[in-house]
Structure formats: structure tokens, C-alpha cells
Design an enzyme around this catalytic site. Sequence first.
Site, mmCIF file in Angstrom:
data_model
loop_
_atom_site.group_PDB
_atom_site.id
_atom_site.type_symbol
_atom_site.label_atom_id
_atom_site.label_comp_id
_atom_site.label_asym_id
_atom_site.label_seq_id
_atom_site.Cartn_x
_atom_site.Cartn_y
_atom_site.Cartn_z
ATOM 1 N N CYS A 88 0.975 -1.114 0.043
ATOM 2 C CA CYS A 88 -0.033 0.034 0.002
ATOM 3 C C CYS A 88 0.838 1.304 0.072
ATOM 4 C CB CYS A 88 -0.848 0.015 1.227
ATOM 5 S SG CYS A 88 -1.859 1.562 1.355
ATOM 6 N N HIS A 130 -9.215 -3.276 -2.365
ATOM 7 C CA HIS A 130 -8.147 -2.676 -1.294
ATOM 8 C C HIS A 130 -8.492 -1.245 -1.488
ATOM 9 C CE1 HIS A 130 -3.586 -1.865 -0.198
ATOM 10 N NE2 HIS A 130 -4.349 -0.669 -0.458
ATOM 11 N N GLU A 131 -8.871 -0.515 -2.403
ATOM 12 C CA GLU A 131 -9.103 0.729 -2.497
ATOM 13 C C GLU A 131 -10.539 1.084 -1.992
ATOM 14 O OE1 GLU A 131 -6.738 2.699 -3.350
ATOM 15 O OE2 GLU A 131 -5.573 0.857 -4.018
ATOM 16 N N HIS A 134 -9.944 1.484 1.553
ATOM 17 C CA HIS A 134 -9.485 2.836 1.875
ATOM 18 C C HIS A 134 -10.876 3.597 2.275
ATOM 19 C CE1 HIS A 134 -4.946 2.901 1.933
ATOM 20 N NE2 HIS A 134 -4.869 2.278 0.498
HETATM 21 NI NI NI Z 1 -3.503 1.303 -0.276
#
Ligand code: NI
Length: 164
Positions: A88, A130-131, A134
Site C-alpha cells: 500500500c 483494497h481501494e 481505504h
Molecule cells: Ni493502499
Amino acid sequence: MAVLPIRTIGDQVLVRRARDVAEVDGRLDQLIRDMIETMHEAPGVGLAAPQVGVDLRLFVWDVGDGPDVAINPTIVESSGRWRYEEGCLSVPGYFWPIERPRRVLLRYVTRDGEVAEREAEDLLGRVFLHETDHLDGVLLIERLDDEERREAKQRISRERWLGA
Ligand code: NI
């Protein structure tokens, strides 16, 4: 166009749920262009708005076939499992094998303000997961099991404190 500074672990913007985008306008388009430039410069395959300090639900990606953006994205379906060595831009220099679904269906608003769906698997599916994490204030270490996460946090705080 501008390369924006990327926030790193410890910054509170990374652990808050981001706000929905209310309007797709020229200002948002400028942010998208800056985020794409920042992601390419890093380099990375994905970048979410909170990583550049912006409290909005959007992310950009480019896994090699050109950049694109998802505004107000949601994962509507997922299936399968696989582990992959994941990093990341907000936790620079660290990689962990992380288990996530292999296939996902993402629903989002495009740059033109249209609702779209996109199926993805393997690396792109992982970027979407993953995004989207976030945007919910979830960093990749939260996807480790309890013991791995404890070790990861200890290692990061020790090495950052030592300036390693
Ligand atoms: Ni990330």
C-alpha cells in the site's frame, strides 16, 4: 496537473469513513487527474482519495491498461479466495500475503456521472477491494489475522520510531 503528497499510516484521514461524492463537476475532474498523476508517479496500481487527504469516496486505478476512476463505489458481489503479496502506498516498504476474494463486481459512478458495473478478478479485483477498504478507513493490515496484525503493527511502529 500536480503530484500530491501521499498520507501514510498514522494519519487520521486513513482511518475514517470517507463521504459520498455529491456532484461530479470540474473540481472533481481536476482531483481525478491529479490522483492519476500521483498514482503513476509513485508508482502504484491504485490510489484512493483519503490517501491524498481528501475525504471523498473515489479511487483511481491502472493495472497496465490505462487509468480509470470509480466514484462512490460499492462491492456488490464477491467470490473465491486467494492470497497475494500486497502492499500500500500509505504503508510504504511493507508487503504481506493477504487473503481476499478472487472475483468481484464493482458498482460505481463514472467520470461522466453515469452508473456503471465492472467485473474484475485477480489483480484488478484485489485493487477494487483494497481501494474500497481505504474509503471505509480500513488499511491492509486490518485484513491480516490477529497475530499477524499484532506483529505488523509492532514492526511498523518500531521501524518508524527508529527511522528505518
Ligand atoms: Ni493502499
